[in-house]
Design an enzyme around this catalytic site. Sequence first.
Site, PDB file in Angstrom:
ATOM      1  N   THR A 171     -21.557  21.017 -13.095  1.00 51.85           N
ATOM      2  CA  THR A 171     -21.991  19.639 -13.270  1.00 51.85           C
ATOM      3  C   THR A 171     -23.466  19.523 -12.931  1.00 51.85           C
ATOM      4  O   THR A 171     -23.929  20.097 -11.951  1.00 51.85           O
ATOM      5  CB  THR A 171     -21.187  18.733 -12.326  1.00 51.85           C
ATOM      6  OG1 THR A 171     -19.815  18.860 -12.676  1.00 51.85           O
ATOM      7  CG2 THR A 171     -21.617  17.289 -12.446  1.00 51.85           C
ATOM      8  N   ARG A 202      -8.147  13.623 -18.277  1.00 44.87           N
ATOM      9  CA  ARG A 202      -8.587  13.777 -16.882  1.00 44.87           C
ATOM     10  C   ARG A 202     -10.034  13.293 -16.730  1.00 44.87           C
ATOM     11  O   ARG A 202     -10.906  13.617 -17.517  1.00 44.87           O
ATOM     12  CB  ARG A 202      -8.476  15.241 -16.478  1.00 44.87           C
ATOM     13  CG  ARG A 202      -8.938  15.575 -15.056  1.00 44.87           C
ATOM     14  CD  ARG A 202     -10.365  16.074 -15.000  1.00 44.87           C
ATOM     15  NE  ARG A 202     -10.725  16.563 -13.671  1.00 44.87           N
ATOM     16  CZ  ARG A 202     -11.960  16.897 -13.311  1.00 44.87           C
ATOM     17  NH1 ARG A 202     -12.945  16.799 -14.176  1.00 44.87           N
ATOM     18  NH2 ARG A 202     -12.210  17.318 -12.098  1.00 44.87           N
ATOM     19  N   VAL A 203     -10.282  12.507 -15.701  1.00 44.85           N
ATOM     20  CA  VAL A 203     -11.642  12.066 -15.381  1.00 44.85           C
ATOM     21  C   VAL A 203     -12.000  12.626 -14.010  1.00 44.85           C
ATOM     22  O   VAL A 203     -11.197  12.561 -13.075  1.00 44.85           O
ATOM     23  CB  VAL A 203     -11.737  10.526 -15.362  1.00 44.85           C
ATOM     24  CG1 VAL A 203     -13.118  10.078 -14.889  1.00 44.85           C
ATOM     25  CG2 VAL A 203     -11.436   9.960 -16.749  1.00 44.85           C
ATOM     26  N   GLY A 204     -13.190  13.171 -13.896  1.00 45.33           N
ATOM     27  CA  GLY A 204     -13.635  13.735 -12.620  1.00 45.33           C
ATOM     28  C   GLY A 204     -14.514  12.783 -11.845  1.00 45.33           C
ATOM     29  O   GLY A 204     -14.660  11.606 -12.195  1.00 45.33           O
ATOM     30  N   ASP A 205     -15.111  13.316 -10.804  1.00 50.27           N
ATOM     31  CA  ASP A 205     -15.954  12.494  -9.929  1.00 50.27           C
ATOM     32  C   ASP A 205     -17.234  12.018 -10.602  1.00 50.27           C
ATOM     33  O   ASP A 205     -17.796  10.985 -10.222  1.00 50.27           O
ATOM     34  CB  ASP A 205     -16.312  13.286  -8.660  1.00 50.27           C
ATOM     35  CG  ASP A 205     -17.029  14.598  -8.968  1.00 50.27           C
ATOM     36  OD1 ASP A 205     -16.731  15.208 -10.009  1.00 50.27           O
ATOM     37  OD2 ASP A 205     -17.888  15.002  -8.167  1.00 50.27           O
ATOM     38  N   GLY A 242     -13.906  17.861  -8.827  1.00 55.76           N
ATOM     39  CA  GLY A 242     -14.080  16.418  -8.726  1.00 55.76           C
ATOM     40  C   GLY A 242     -12.982  15.700  -7.979  1.00 55.76           C
ATOM     41  O   GLY A 242     -13.235  14.706  -7.281  1.00 55.76           O
TER      42      GLY A 242
HETATM   43  N1  GLY Z   1     -17.491  17.690 -10.675  1.00 54.54           N
HETATM   44  C1  GLY Z   1     -17.195  17.546 -12.013  1.00 54.54           C
HETATM   45  C2  GLY Z   1     -15.781  17.453 -12.334  1.00 54.54           C
HETATM   46  O1  GLY Z   1     -14.925  17.754 -11.514  1.00 54.54           O
HETATM   47  O2  GLY Z   1     -15.488  17.062 -13.428  1.00 54.54           O
END
Ligand code: GLY
Length: 334
Positions: free
Chosen positions: A195, A223-226, A249
């Site tokens: 990232t 899926r959505v990350g941080d 994330g």
């Molecule tokens: N840190 C990015 C993700 O987990 O998508």
Amino acid sequence: MNRKEFLRLSSMGLASLPLSPFTNHVAAKPLIISTWDSGMPVNAAGWKVLSAGGSALDAVEAGARYIEDTVDCCVGLDGYPDRDGIVTLDACIMDDLANCGAVAGLEKIRHPISVARKVMEKTPHVLLVGQGAQQFALENGFTLEDGKLSPSAEKAYKQWLIKSEYKPVINIERKDKNGPFAPAFFDNGQPNHDTMGILAIDQYLRLAGAVTTSGMAFKVHGRVGDSAIAGAGLFVDREAGAATSSGVGEEVIRICGTHLVVEFMRMGLSPQDACKKAVERIVSRDREKAKVIQVGFLALGRDGSYGAYAIQKGFVFSVKSDTEERIIASPHLL
Ligand code: GLY
């Protein structure tokens, strides 16, 4: 603070700031810092803006756009797809007045960071997802790409399909063949995802941050990350500072990671110590899990101090200012 000092700081908009002691690196302002060694050219793109007197917000957007344009990179449309073979992008941008915009699960749009900025500037919302985010992008002049995987992403995806194992290990598999600061690699030699988080302070001492990613490789579709979530993958505050993250994330979201880092800075911790406390929070929750994942935090104080901390060895960040241009290895807990 005497009256003269108060008036001087007031004229800079800083009178009420608790200026924390900075025990870490301190650089001349303006300054831009980014996650990973791939942050070097990202910083260069942002530096063009900062050195010409531009804003921190424009600088971080320029940096993010650079990496989103980079072919065969682990960020943007050339990044790795989810387990259904679709590249979905998360991005967030934020200034130090709590203005922020984000997109999640965005498909076929080259510059999610600029869509995020439009969300920030043209809507009363902070986050648009999936089809709605894409529709908003098209309404705002962005063009639809064909959605084909890049050659290296296609190769990696085909290889992953052979076993279709869901083992989301991020950024701790490193090989020496590409040098000490090479990005993380899968066992097959393909780069894992990194990232890109970017933080900047400009000549008027305004802070801003941007983060952009294709997310965890071979994730579940949806899926959505941080990176899309303000307070998780990115947080910026006028009085306390800014922070961003890279790595798994889910673990960052569980502790509202970058918000935590910034709040630790507000309490007077240096950027590095604030990042360390957040890493310790993750590790103390589940030490066994922490042994096989990576999370790295990067933070910028509003006095120009900066620092990072990670769970594992291998997290590095890039710095650019008038006086320095370098890659720094982050300290780590395990
Ligand atoms: N840190 C990015 C993700 O987990 O998508």
